[in-house]
Design a protein around this motif. Structure first.
Motif, PDB file in Angstrom:
ATOM      1  N   GLU A  24     123.976  47.715  33.049  1.00  0.00           N
ATOM      2  CA  GLU A  24     123.363  46.888  34.206  1.00  0.00           C
ATOM      3  C   GLU A  24     124.339  47.081  35.293  1.00  0.00           C
ATOM      4  O   GLU A  24     125.598  47.244  35.162  1.00  0.00           O
ATOM      5  CB  GLU A  24     123.263  45.594  33.636  1.00  0.00           C
ATOM      6  N   GLY A  25     123.896  47.152  36.679  1.00  0.00           N
ATOM      7  CA  GLY A  25     124.633  47.192  37.834  1.00  0.00           C
ATOM      8  C   GLY A  25     124.919  48.735  38.134  1.00  0.00           C
ATOM      9  O   GLY A  25     125.470  48.708  39.026  1.00  0.00           O
ATOM     10  N   ALA A  26     124.995  49.531  37.254  1.00  0.00           N
ATOM     11  CA  ALA A  26     125.396  51.030  37.657  1.00  0.00           C
ATOM     12  C   ALA A  26     124.425  51.552  38.712  1.00  0.00           C
ATOM     13  O   ALA A  26     123.500  51.128  38.578  1.00  0.00           O
ATOM     14  CB  ALA A  26     125.441  51.825  36.304  1.00  0.00           C
ATOM     15  N   ARG A  27     125.096  52.160  39.557  1.00  0.00           N
ATOM     16  CA  ARG A  27     124.496  52.699  40.828  1.00  0.00           C
ATOM     17  C   ARG A  27     123.786  54.013  40.469  1.00  0.00           C
ATOM     18  O   ARG A  27     124.294  54.680  39.645  1.00  0.00           O
ATOM     19  CB  ARG A  27     125.583  53.158  41.878  1.00  0.00           C
ATOM     20  N   LEU A  28     122.426  53.972  40.854  1.00  0.00           N
ATOM     21  CA  LEU A  28     121.478  54.971  40.548  1.00  0.00           C
ATOM     22  C   LEU A  28     121.703  56.142  41.769  1.00  0.00           C
ATOM     23  O   LEU A  28     122.162  55.698  42.955  1.00  0.00           O
ATOM     24  CB  LEU A  28     120.305  54.677  40.236  1.00  0.00           C
ATOM     25  N   PRO A  29     121.134  57.436  41.817  1.00  0.00           N
ATOM     26  CA  PRO A  29     120.994  58.214  43.133  1.00  0.00           C
ATOM     27  C   PRO A  29     120.757  57.549  44.411  1.00  0.00           C
ATOM     28  O   PRO A  29     119.535  56.864  44.206  1.00  0.00           O
ATOM     29  CB  PRO A  29     120.399  59.327  42.335  1.00  0.00           C
ATOM     30  N   LEU A  52     109.476  51.139  38.803  1.00  0.00           N
ATOM     31  CA  LEU A  52     110.731  50.667  38.253  1.00  0.00           C
ATOM     32  C   LEU A  52     111.211  49.336  39.033  1.00  0.00           C
ATOM     33  O   LEU A  52     111.816  48.548  38.018  1.00  0.00           O
ATOM     34  CB  LEU A  52     111.606  51.691  38.355  1.00  0.00           C
ATOM     35  N   LYS A  53     111.020  49.179  40.179  1.00  0.00           N
ATOM     36  CA  LYS A  53     111.427  47.977  40.798  1.00  0.00           C
ATOM     37  C   LYS A  53     110.525  46.829  40.228  1.00  0.00           C
ATOM     38  O   LYS A  53     111.012  45.857  40.001  1.00  0.00           O
ATOM     39  CB  LYS A  53     111.082  48.127  42.179  1.00  0.00           C
ATOM     40  N   ALA A  54     109.055  46.939  40.111  1.00  0.00           N
ATOM     41  CA  ALA A  54     108.204  46.147  39.702  1.00  0.00           C
ATOM     42  C   ALA A  54     108.572  45.653  38.053  1.00  0.00           C
ATOM     43  O   ALA A  54     108.361  44.371  37.957  1.00  0.00           O
ATOM     44  CB  ALA A  54     106.911  46.701  39.626  1.00  0.00           C
ATOM     45  N   THR A  55     109.076  46.516  37.221  1.00  0.00           N
ATOM     46  CA  THR A  55     109.550  46.093  35.935  1.00  0.00           C
ATOM     47  C   THR A  55     110.762  45.417  35.930  1.00  0.00           C
ATOM     48  O   THR A  55     111.150  45.079  34.676  1.00  0.00           O
ATOM     49  CB  THR A  55     109.324  47.285  34.684  1.00  0.00           C
ATOM     50  N   GLY A  56     111.496  45.681  36.870  1.00  0.00           N
ATOM     51  CA  GLY A  56     113.014  44.967  36.936  1.00  0.00           C
ATOM     52  C   GLY A  56     114.064  45.862  36.542  1.00  0.00           C
ATOM     53  O   GLY A  56     115.048  45.651  36.251  1.00  0.00           O
ATOM     54  N   ALA A  57     113.436  47.115  36.344  1.00  0.00           N
ATOM     55  CA  ALA A  57     114.333  48.207  35.679  1.00  0.00           C
ATOM     56  C   ALA A  57     115.336  48.421  36.691  1.00  0.00           C
ATOM     57  O   ALA A  57     116.521  49.039  36.336  1.00  0.00           O
ATOM     58  CB  ALA A  57     113.763  49.400  35.322  1.00  0.00           C
ATOM     59  N   ILE A  58     115.255  48.471  37.930  1.00  0.00           N
ATOM     60  CA  ILE A  58     116.179  48.849  39.129  1.00  0.00           C
ATOM     61  C   ILE A  58     115.982  47.552  40.287  1.00  0.00           C
ATOM     62  O   ILE A  58     114.908  47.109  40.257  1.00  0.00           O
ATOM     63  CB  ILE A  58     115.888  50.122  39.699  1.00  0.00           C
ATOM     64  N   GLY A  66     124.778  49.208  49.890  1.00  0.00           N
ATOM     65  CA  GLY A  66     123.350  49.089  49.211  1.00  0.00           C
ATOM     66  C   GLY A  66     123.160  50.387  48.400  1.00  0.00           C
ATOM     67  O   GLY A  66     123.656  51.425  48.417  1.00  0.00           O
ATOM     68  N   GLY A  67     121.953  50.172  47.977  1.00  0.00           N
ATOM     69  CA  GLY A  67     121.425  51.339  47.224  1.00  0.00           C
ATOM     70  C   GLY A  67     120.348  50.773  45.955  1.00  0.00           C
ATOM     71  O   GLY A  67     120.112  49.562  45.914  1.00  0.00           O
ATOM     72  N   HIS A  68     120.497  51.615  45.000  1.00  0.00           N
ATOM     73  CA  HIS A  68     119.396  51.281  43.830  1.00  0.00           C
ATOM     74  C   HIS A  68     120.603  51.266  42.718  1.00  0.00           C
ATOM     75  O   HIS A  68     121.198  52.062  42.641  1.00  0.00           O
ATOM     76  CB  HIS A  68     118.480  52.231  43.488  1.00  0.00           C
TER      77      HIS A  68
END
Length: 110
Positions: A24-29, A52-58, A66-68
């Motif tokens: 949790e909280g790790a930065r994605l590309p 992925l945003k809709a499911t709360g995965a990111i 900022g970022g994902h």
């Protein structure tokens, strides 16, 4: 995932694997990194990330820092998030196979 899958699904699968391996909280590309890696348009990357945003995965934040990032739901329920992503990928894959079959039939009929 096979390379004949739609580009957005390839991107989504890649990010889902990063989520599964991360915390949790790790930065994605970044969007730019994903566009370069997959030679994809911004639209394809956005289409890949929306579920992925809709499911709360990111989660996504704006601004210089900022970022994902891997979301709390993904950290709390990684298997359910990945099951949902797998179901979406299987549905899309089946649709792609059906479309390819229909295209083949149309080409044979000509």
């Amino acid at each position: 995932m096979t390379t004949d899958a739609p580009l957005s699904l390839q991107i989504r699968g890649h990010v889902a694997a990063l989520i599964a391996d991360g915390e949790e909280g790790a930065r994605l590309p970044t969007m730019g990194e994903l566009r370069r890696r997959f030679a994809a348009s911004t639209g394809a990357v956005q289409q890949a990330l929306e579920p992925l945003k809709a499911t709360g995965a990111i989660t996504t934040t704006r601004g210089p820092q900022g970022g994902h990032f891997i979301g709390p739901k993904a950290a709390a329920e990684p298997r359910s998030v990945l099951r949902e992503l797998r179901a979406q990928l299987e549905t899309a894959s089946a649709a792609l196979r059906t479309a390819a079959s229909l295209l083949g039939e149309l080409e044979d009929a000509q």
